[in-house]
Design a protein around this motif. Structure first.
Motif, PDB file in Angstrom:
ATOM      1  N   ASN A 106       6.178  12.913   5.410  1.00 45.40           N
ATOM      2  CA  ASN A 106       5.981  13.124   3.975  1.00 45.40           C
ATOM      3  C   ASN A 106       6.448  11.892   3.211  1.00 45.40           C
ATOM      4  O   ASN A 106       7.333  11.968   2.346  1.00 45.40           O
ATOM      5  N   PRO A 107       5.850  10.724   3.500  1.00 49.35           N
ATOM      6  CA  PRO A 107       6.364   9.483   2.907  1.00 49.35           C
ATOM      7  C   PRO A 107       6.226   9.434   1.389  1.00 49.35           C
ATOM      8  O   PRO A 107       6.959   8.698   0.735  1.00 49.35           O
ATOM      9  N   GLU A 108       5.298  10.225   0.840  1.00 51.21           N
ATOM     10  CA  GLU A 108       5.124  10.223  -0.616  1.00 51.21           C
ATOM     11  C   GLU A 108       6.382  10.680  -1.339  1.00 51.21           C
ATOM     12  O   GLU A 108       6.566  10.383  -2.522  1.00 51.21           O
ATOM     13  N   LYS A 109       7.262  11.388  -0.628  1.00 54.85           N
ATOM     14  CA  LYS A 109       8.510  11.863  -1.231  1.00 54.85           C
ATOM     15  C   LYS A 109       9.643  10.835  -1.135  1.00 54.85           C
ATOM     16  O   LYS A 109      10.763  11.110  -1.558  1.00 54.85           O
ATOM     17  N   MET A 110       9.337   9.658  -0.588  1.00 58.70           N
ATOM     18  CA  MET A 110      10.375   8.662  -0.339  1.00 58.70           C
ATOM     19  C   MET A 110      10.544   7.665  -1.481  1.00 58.70           C
ATOM     20  O   MET A 110      11.213   6.654  -1.342  1.00 58.70           O
ATOM     21  N   GLY A 111       9.932   7.947  -2.623  1.00 59.97           N
ATOM     22  CA  GLY A 111      10.141   7.113  -3.805  1.00 59.97           C
ATOM     23  C   GLY A 111       9.597   5.707  -3.622  1.00 59.97           C
ATOM     24  O   GLY A 111       8.502   5.508  -3.089  1.00 59.97           O
ATOM     25  N   TRP A 112      10.380   4.723  -4.057  1.00 60.55           N
ATOM     26  CA  TRP A 112       9.943   3.331  -4.040  1.00 60.55           C
ATOM     27  C   TRP A 112       9.710   2.797  -2.634  1.00 60.55           C
ATOM     28  O   TRP A 112       9.059   1.768  -2.443  1.00 60.55           O
ATOM     29  N   LYS A 113      10.215   3.510  -1.635  1.00 56.51           N
ATOM     30  CA  LYS A 113      10.089   3.030  -0.251  1.00 56.51           C
ATOM     31  C   LYS A 113       8.652   3.141   0.267  1.00 56.51           C
ATOM     32  O   LYS A 113       8.322   2.578   1.313  1.00 56.51           O
ATOM     33  N   TYR A 114       7.833   3.897  -0.437  1.00 53.11           N
ATOM     34  CA  TYR A 114       6.452   4.098   0.013  1.00 53.11           C
ATOM     35  C   TYR A 114       5.546   4.153  -1.205  1.00 53.11           C
ATOM     36  O   TYR A 114       5.791   4.908  -2.138  1.00 53.11           O
ATOM     37  N   ARG A 115       4.476   3.338  -1.180  1.00 53.48           N
ATOM     38  CA  ARG A 115       3.536   3.275  -2.299  1.00 53.48           C
ATOM     39  C   ARG A 115       2.175   3.787  -1.833  1.00 53.48           C
ATOM     40  O   ARG A 115       1.394   3.039  -1.226  1.00 53.48           O
ATOM     41  N   PRO A 116       1.879   5.058  -2.082  1.00 54.81           N
ATOM     42  CA  PRO A 116       0.614   5.639  -1.604  1.00 54.81           C
ATOM     43  C   PRO A 116      -0.607   4.877  -2.101  1.00 54.81           C
ATOM     44  O   PRO A 116      -1.582   4.713  -1.356  1.00 54.81           O
ATOM     45  N   GLU A 117      -0.539   4.406  -3.359  1.00 50.73           N
ATOM     46  CA  GLU A 117      -1.702   3.708  -3.908  1.00 50.73           C
ATOM     47  C   GLU A 117      -1.980   2.412  -3.152  1.00 50.73           C
ATOM     48  O   GLU A 117      -3.137   2.016  -2.947  1.00 50.73           O
ATOM     49  N   TRP A 118      -0.917   1.736  -2.698  1.00 53.82           N
ATOM     50  CA  TRP A 118      -1.090   0.503  -1.913  1.00 53.82           C
ATOM     51  C   TRP A 118      -1.728   0.829  -0.560  1.00 53.82           C
ATOM     52  O   TRP A 118      -2.660   0.156  -0.112  1.00 53.82           O
ATOM     53  N   MET A 119      -1.213   1.869   0.081  1.00 53.15           N
ATOM     54  CA  MET A 119      -1.703   2.228   1.406  1.00 53.15           C
ATOM     55  C   MET A 119      -3.161   2.688   1.347  1.00 53.15           C
ATOM     56  O   MET A 119      -3.938   2.423   2.271  1.00 53.15           O
ATOM     57  N   THR A 120      -3.523   3.353   0.262  1.00 53.31           N
ATOM     58  CA  THR A 120      -4.922   3.789   0.102  1.00 53.31           C
ATOM     59  C   THR A 120      -5.831   2.606  -0.194  1.00 53.31           C
ATOM     60  O   THR A 120      -6.910   2.459   0.413  1.00 53.31           O
ATOM     61  N   GLU A 121      -5.393   1.757  -1.097  1.00 53.46           N
ATOM     62  CA  GLU A 121      -6.195   0.608  -1.496  1.00 53.46           C
ATOM     63  C   GLU A 121      -6.476  -0.334  -0.322  1.00 53.46           C
ATOM     64  O   GLU A 121      -7.542  -0.942  -0.231  1.00 53.46           O
ATOM     65  N   HIS A 122      -5.496  -0.444   0.584  1.00 53.30           N
ATOM     66  CA  HIS A 122      -5.609  -1.397   1.691  1.00 53.30           C
ATOM     67  C   HIS A 122      -5.800  -0.685   3.029  1.00 53.30           C
ATOM     68  O   HIS A 122      -5.429  -1.229   4.077  1.00 53.30           O
ATOM     69  N   ALA A 123      -6.371   0.505   3.004  1.00 56.50           N
ATOM     70  CA  ALA A 123      -6.475   1.329   4.208  1.00 56.50           C
ATOM     71  C   ALA A 123      -7.195   0.614   5.341  1.00 56.50           C
ATOM     72  O   ALA A 123      -6.779   0.694   6.513  1.00 56.50           O
ATOM     73  N   GLN A 124      -8.274  -0.083   5.042  1.00 58.61           N
ATOM     74  CA  GLN A 124      -9.034  -0.754   6.098  1.00 58.61           C
ATOM     75  C   GLN A 124      -8.212  -1.880   6.738  1.00 58.61           C
ATOM     76  O   GLN A 124      -8.162  -2.005   7.967  1.00 58.61           O
ATOM     77  N   GLU A 125      -7.549  -2.671   5.908  1.00 53.00           N
ATOM     78  CA  GLU A 125      -6.725  -3.762   6.416  1.00 53.00           C
ATOM     79  C   GLU A 125      -5.560  -3.224   7.240  1.00 53.00           C
ATOM     80  O   GLU A 125      -5.193  -3.795   8.283  1.00 53.00           O
ATOM     81  N   ILE A 126      -4.988  -2.106   6.796  1.00 52.04           N
ATOM     82  CA  ILE A 126      -3.864  -1.501   7.518  1.00 52.04           C
ATOM     83  C   ILE A 126      -4.339  -0.958   8.861  1.00 52.04           C
ATOM     84  O   ILE A 126      -3.638  -1.081   9.887  1.00 52.04           O
ATOM     85  N   ALA A 127      -5.520  -0.372   8.894  1.00 53.52           N
ATOM     86  CA  ALA A 127      -6.075   0.105  10.161  1.00 53.52           C
ATOM     87  C   ALA A 127      -6.283  -1.058  11.125  1.00 53.52           C
ATOM     88  O   ALA A 127      -6.021  -0.938  12.336  1.00 53.52           O
ATOM     89  N   GLN A 128      -6.725  -2.196  10.596  1.00 61.36           N
ATOM     90  CA  GLN A 128      -6.903  -3.383  11.435  1.00 61.36           C
ATOM     91  C   GLN A 128      -5.564  -3.893  11.957  1.00 61.36           C
ATOM     92  O   GLN A 128      -5.462  -4.349  13.106  1.00 61.36           O
ATOM     93  N   LEU A 129      -4.529  -3.793  11.131  1.00 63.96           N
ATOM     94  CA  LEU A 129      -3.190  -4.201  11.561  1.00 63.96           C
ATOM     95  C   LEU A 129      -2.695  -3.308  12.695  1.00 63.96           C
ATOM     96  O   LEU A 129      -2.149  -3.801  13.697  1.00 63.96           O
ATOM     97  N   LEU A 130      -2.892  -2.013  12.570  1.00 63.66           N
ATOM     98  CA  LEU A 130      -2.485  -1.098  13.633  1.00 63.66           C
ATOM     99  C   LEU A 130      -3.250  -1.393  14.929  1.00 63.66           C
ATOM    100  O   LEU A 130      -2.670  -1.359  16.023  1.00 63.66           O
ATOM    101  N   GLU A 131      -4.519  -1.697  14.793  1.00 63.23           N
ATOM    102  CA  GLU A 131      -5.314  -2.043  15.978  1.00 63.23           C
ATOM    103  C   GLU A 131      -4.806  -3.340  16.608  1.00 63.23           C
ATOM    104  O   GLU A 131      -4.723  -3.453  17.835  1.00 63.23           O
ATOM    105  N   HIS A 132      -4.424  -4.308  15.745  1.00 65.79           N
ATOM    106  CA  HIS A 132      -3.880  -5.574  16.256  1.00 65.79           C
ATOM    107  C   HIS A 132      -2.604  -5.323  17.056  1.00 65.79           C
ATOM    108  O   HIS A 132      -2.410  -5.894  18.144  1.00 65.79           O
ATOM    109  N   ILE A 133      -1.726  -4.470  16.545  1.00 59.89           N
ATOM    110  CA  ILE A 133      -0.477  -4.174  17.251  1.00 59.89           C
ATOM    111  C   ILE A 133      -0.776  -3.471  18.573  1.00 59.89           C
ATOM    112  O   ILE A 133      -0.172  -3.775  19.613  1.00 59.89           O
TER     113      ILE A 133
END
Length: 410
Positions: A106-133
């Protein structure tokens, strides 16, 4: 049954016993002491400021004496420890992963530590990062270039750093090691391949009870309203739980001089008779980190130790009362002073920029010697051969003058 009465001194000593700070260690530190000490405290807060030793190493040094800093790094790399948000960013035993998993989900409840709008906006790039790892193995944010050279400040973090921090808070990646104190991330599914949320997840309410149990054990003796802060729990009604624990024999209620009703954890019961007789003596003198569990709850430190402390490293220099990274000084069970210091590594000098004794503290020969020894050991552990003192209270300046050479055999 009559209520147990304790002096404030005895209560403080019981707390320090729970924290491993009552007496100096009887032997040299061993590598296995890292996990044992973190487990005893439950949490080891992380901070990167390096004007003296970085905080997590200093917290361990205060309890273990000299040890190679790499031992903490190796405990993380071996999987004995993990990192996550608890009091703040903390090391904790990896066996406590289940306690914080509900936060990850439930990271949305973690305040400034998690920015849902950033993660949504960059979802494709983040998926590529996970694939890279997944394909290439663990990564650091330093492995990726900043699109704008020269940018600085957290608001100018490069995108991949923000991606990794978001994935870390959401539990998609874990910190598997640190290189030069930089986080190295790997997929959580690779770090903990046997973990299954469907089988192993602990509900938030049950996890928080376990966090409170850890807090009670690590504090040793506490007021009910001190308990929730240890793991930064919210909307906690501790009193009904404490009454249940009392019926089960897990805690005992005591009356403490000046502080009134407090709770004593069962692990300290073998020390209770000594404490009641005021024979539980503190012998430990130590330099503490501002992020030591003894002082990280500023309100608790003020109520329990009459020690009013504020971290001023983020305060403009002209507005600071004491200094940039001021270290509490512990002597025989009391917080007797604070020290603004800087380690000059190339010159092998520890500079005491300023040192203050708390109001009403009149240092006798034992305190003068104890503090000098504690500062010397602190400096020697960091590779210093000399302590230089710029500003001292008159009562210490008459003994220490402008500093001293450190005896390596100390």
């Amino acid at each position: 049954m009559s209520r147990i009465n304790l002096s404030l001194r005895a209560a403080r000593h019981l707390h320090l016993a729970a924290q491993g700070l009552l007496k100096k260690p009887r032997r040299l530190a061993r590598q296995e002491d890292i996990l044992a000490t973190v487990s005893r405290m439950s949490l080891l807060q992380i901070d990167t400021i390096n004007i003296v030793a970085r905080s997590p190493y200093l917290v361990l040094f205060s309890r273990l004496g000299r040890f190679p800093n790499v031992w903490l790094d190796e405990a993380l790399a071996r999987g004995e420890l993990m990192e996550y948000w608890a009091h703040e960013a903390c090391f904790m035993p990896r066996s406590d992963f289940a306690l914080v998993r509900h936060r990850m989900l439930n990271p949305e409840k973690m305040g400034w530590k998690y920015r849902p709008e950033w993660m949504t906006e960059h979802a494709q790039e983040i998926a590529q990062l996970l694939e890279h790892i997944e394909l290439n193995g663990p990564v650091r944010s330093a492995d990726f270039e900043h699109p704008r050279k020269g940018a600085s400040g957290w608001w100018e973090w490069k995108p991949h750093k923000k991606h990794l921090e978001g994935l870390f808070t959401a539990g998609k990646v874990m910190v598997v090691e640190r290189r030069n104190f930089q986080r190295v991330y790997d997929l959580t599914t690779r770090v903990l391949p046997h973990w299954d949320d469907a089988l192993h997840l602990i509900e938030q309410a049950h996890a928080e009870v376990k966090m409170l149990e850890n807090s009670a054990r690590s504090l040793g003796i506490f007021r009910a309203d001190w308990l929730a802060d240890y793991y930064r729990l919210r909307n906690i009604q501790a009193l009904p739980l404490l009454e249940e624990w009392q019926r089960e024999g897990r805690v005992v209620q005591v009356d403490v001089e000046r502080l009134g009703p407090m709770w004593l954890h069962q692990s300290l019961l073998p020390l209770l008779s000594q404490a009641q007789a005021n024979k539980l003596n503190a012998t430990h003198s130590a330099v503490l980190s501002p992020f030591d569990p003894v002082v990280w709850d500023r309100r608790r430190a003020e109520q329990f130790f009459d020690f009013s402390y504020r971290l001023e490293c983020y305060t403009p220099a002209q507005k600071r009362q004491y200094g940039y990274f001021v270290l509490p000084l512990l002597h025989q069970g009391a917080l007797v002073g604070r020290m603004d210091a800087k380690m000059h590594r190339q010159r092998q000098q520890l500079e005491v920029i300023n040192l203050w004794l708390e109001e009403g503290v009149r240092p006798g020969a034992g305190m003068v010697a104890g503090l000098q020894k504690a500062i010397s050991e602190f400096a020697l552990w960091q590779g210093a051969k000399q302590v230089i003192c710029a500003s001292l209270p008159a009562a210490l300046a008459s003994h220490w003058n402008t500093g001293w050479e450190i005896d390596a055999a100390n």
